[in-house]
Every structure is written in structure tokens, then in C-alpha cells.
Enzyme design. Sequence first.
Site, PDB file in Angstrom:
ATOM      1  N   SER A 163       2.715  -0.324  -1.604  1.00 21.93           N
ATOM      2  CA  SER A 163       2.786   0.189  -2.716  1.00 21.93           C
ATOM      3  C   SER A 163       2.846   1.541  -3.395  1.00 21.93           C
ATOM      4  CB  SER A 163       2.642  -0.963  -4.057  1.00 21.93           C
ATOM      5  OG  SER A 163       3.062  -2.160  -3.393  1.00 21.93           O
TER       6      SER A 163
HETATM    7  N1  SAH Z   1       0.159  -5.032  -1.940  1.00 28.36           N
HETATM    8  C1  SAH Z   1       0.990  -4.395  -0.097  1.00 28.36           C
HETATM    9  C2  SAH Z   1       2.673  -5.482  -0.751  1.00 28.36           C
HETATM   10  C3  SAH Z   1       3.234  -5.099   0.346  1.00 28.36           C
HETATM   11  S1  SAH Z   1       5.414  -5.181   0.431  1.00 28.36           S
HETATM   12  C4  SAH Z   1       0.423  -3.188  -0.003  1.00 28.36           C
HETATM   13  O1  SAH Z   1       0.328  -2.228  -0.719  1.00 28.36           O
HETATM   14  O2  SAH Z   1       0.455  -2.840   1.357  1.00 28.36           O
HETATM   15  C5  SAH Z   1       5.105  -7.209  -0.673  1.00 28.36           C
HETATM   16  C6  SAH Z   1       4.257  -8.168   0.174  1.00 28.36           C
HETATM   17  O3  SAH Z   1       4.617  -9.630  -0.251  1.00 28.36           O
HETATM   18  C7  SAH Z   1       5.000  -7.792   2.029  1.00 28.36           C
HETATM   19  O4  SAH Z   1       4.518  -7.920   2.444  1.00 28.36           O
HETATM   20  C8  SAH Z   1       5.216  -8.993   2.089  1.00 28.36           C
HETATM   21  O5  SAH Z   1       6.076  -9.814   3.245  1.00 28.36           O
HETATM   22  C9  SAH Z   1       5.181  -9.968   0.973  1.00 28.36           C
HETATM   23  N2  SAH Z   1       6.031 -11.581   0.718  1.00 28.36           N
HETATM   24  C10 SAH Z   1       6.676 -11.526   0.157  1.00 28.36           C
HETATM   25  N3  SAH Z   1       7.576 -12.896  -0.096  1.00 28.36           N
HETATM   26  C11 SAH Z   1       6.225 -13.927   0.207  1.00 28.36           C
HETATM   27  C12 SAH Z   1       5.408 -15.076  -0.495  1.00 28.36           C
HETATM   28  N4  SAH Z   1       6.743 -15.801  -0.582  1.00 28.36           N
HETATM   29  N5  SAH Z   1       3.813 -15.582   0.456  1.00 28.36           N
HETATM   30  C13 SAH Z   1       3.814 -14.464   1.242  1.00 28.36           C
HETATM   31  N6  SAH Z   1       4.322 -13.237   0.584  1.00 28.36           N
HETATM   32  C14 SAH Z   1       5.345 -12.963   0.698  1.00 28.36           C
END
Ligand code: SAH
Length: 231
Positions: free
Chosen positions: A77
Amino acid sequence: MIKNYIYTLLNRIKIEKKYNIALNNLINYLRDSKFLNDDNVESAFRNIPRHEFVQTSELDRAYSNEPLSIMKNQTISQPGVVSRMTEWLDIKDGQKILEIGTGSAWQTAILSYLVGTGTVYSIERHSELVKFAKENLEKFSLNNTHVILGDGSLGYPQASPFDRIMITAACQEIPLPLLEQLADNGLIIAPVGDSSQSLVLLKKTPKGIIEIKSQSHYIFVPLLGKFGKKN
Ligand code: SAH
């Protein structure tokens, strides 16, 4: 031999200095634009350096205020979004936190830093990202963090209730199991919407779930899974 060692050391100092300048510029920018207001969150940004959570190919952009790609088409993010979500969630020492969407684990590590004696559970659906996240977290001595492979839309009932829940992926609506697993007086933050989302902060009160604040125009990758977007 010694020459090589000195060269490596000097190079490392040069790189650290470069990141430090970039981090200071980022913090000044986030302060000026009011995305960062809290000294504890600033301290988390300084102690949990973002360049330890990005892919090598993105290192030069580690301190620009933009999301960067990680693996599996996902993103780390944007710093301004991380500071805003973290501030809204009003983390206190000793709390139990659930994060959905570990990704790089930068946000996880920031939560872990702020919660001190508390615990952070973070759920990620991609095993490659769970591995990446764990490797990134191992660089820090944070021993209050659990990264779990699974469908975060189901929450993590075995460790509930949670004082705080943060969803870092776009929800069409907030999954019901997560509202159920929120503690009384607990806060949950999530981006809610379709192509563009509103950041929504909700509180569980004796009268039910109430909205504390919301703000439009955010863009996150979708939350998938049983209570997420159907793919
Ligand atoms: N906070 C993280 C953001 C990652 S983007 C950072 O700053 O690095 C959002 C993440 O949510 C992705 O890695 C995606 O794989 C995950 N995601 C999406 N749906 C999900 C679910 N149902 N359960 C677990 N993770 C999920």
C-alpha cells in the site's frame, strides 16, 4: 580483502543515507498533506523502514508515496494510506489486532510496533506472499506477530474477539464474520466499494455497529474469498 570489506561498508552507509533522506522527505510530505499527524505513527515509519518490504526492482521507489507491485499482482500500500488507516484505527499498547491481506507485511510490522505488548494476527491467501511476508518480518525482532495462510474474509475465530480489525483489500461489503469477531467497543477499518472505495471506520457499540468516519476516493486490490468479491 580488507579493501573489499571497506568498500561494502561504505556502500552500505551510502545506501542508508540515501534512504534516510528519502524517508525524511516522505515524512515531511505526509505531515504537510495531513496524512500523518501522530508522532507514534511517525516513529513506526522510522523504525519499520519500507525499503525492507519492497521487491529489489522497486527499491528506488521505496519512499515515494505510491503503491508498488509485489508478487501475484498485488501491491504494497501507499505510505499515505498506511499512515491514515493506522491513525484512524487508534492502536493502543496491549491490544489484539487482526489484519486481512498481509501482502508484504509492511503494514503488519507497523501494527506490531505500535501494539507493543499486544498481538497481531495477519491473514494472507497467497502462500508466496506469506513466505515473502515472513522473510520481511524476520529482519526485525517483532515477536508478537502471526502470519497465517487462509481466507481472511472468514476472519480468525480461534483468536477472536479482536480490539481492532484492519482490511487492506477492497470489500463490496464488510464480511459479516469480521463484524462478529470484533470486540465490544472495537474498531474496524476497511475500503468499501467497487472500482473506487471509501475508507470506512466503524465501531461496535452496545447499540450496534456505528460509522465513526469515512472518506472517498481510495483504490485497493479486491478482497476475495468466501465473503469477498467472487472471481
Ligand atoms: N497490507 C499489504 C497490502 C497488500 S494488498 C501491504 O501493504 O503490503 C492486499 C492483500 O490482500 C493482497 O496480498 C491479497 O492477496 C490479499 N487478499 C485478498 N483477499 C484476501 C482474502 N480473502 N484473505 C486473505 N488475503 C486476501
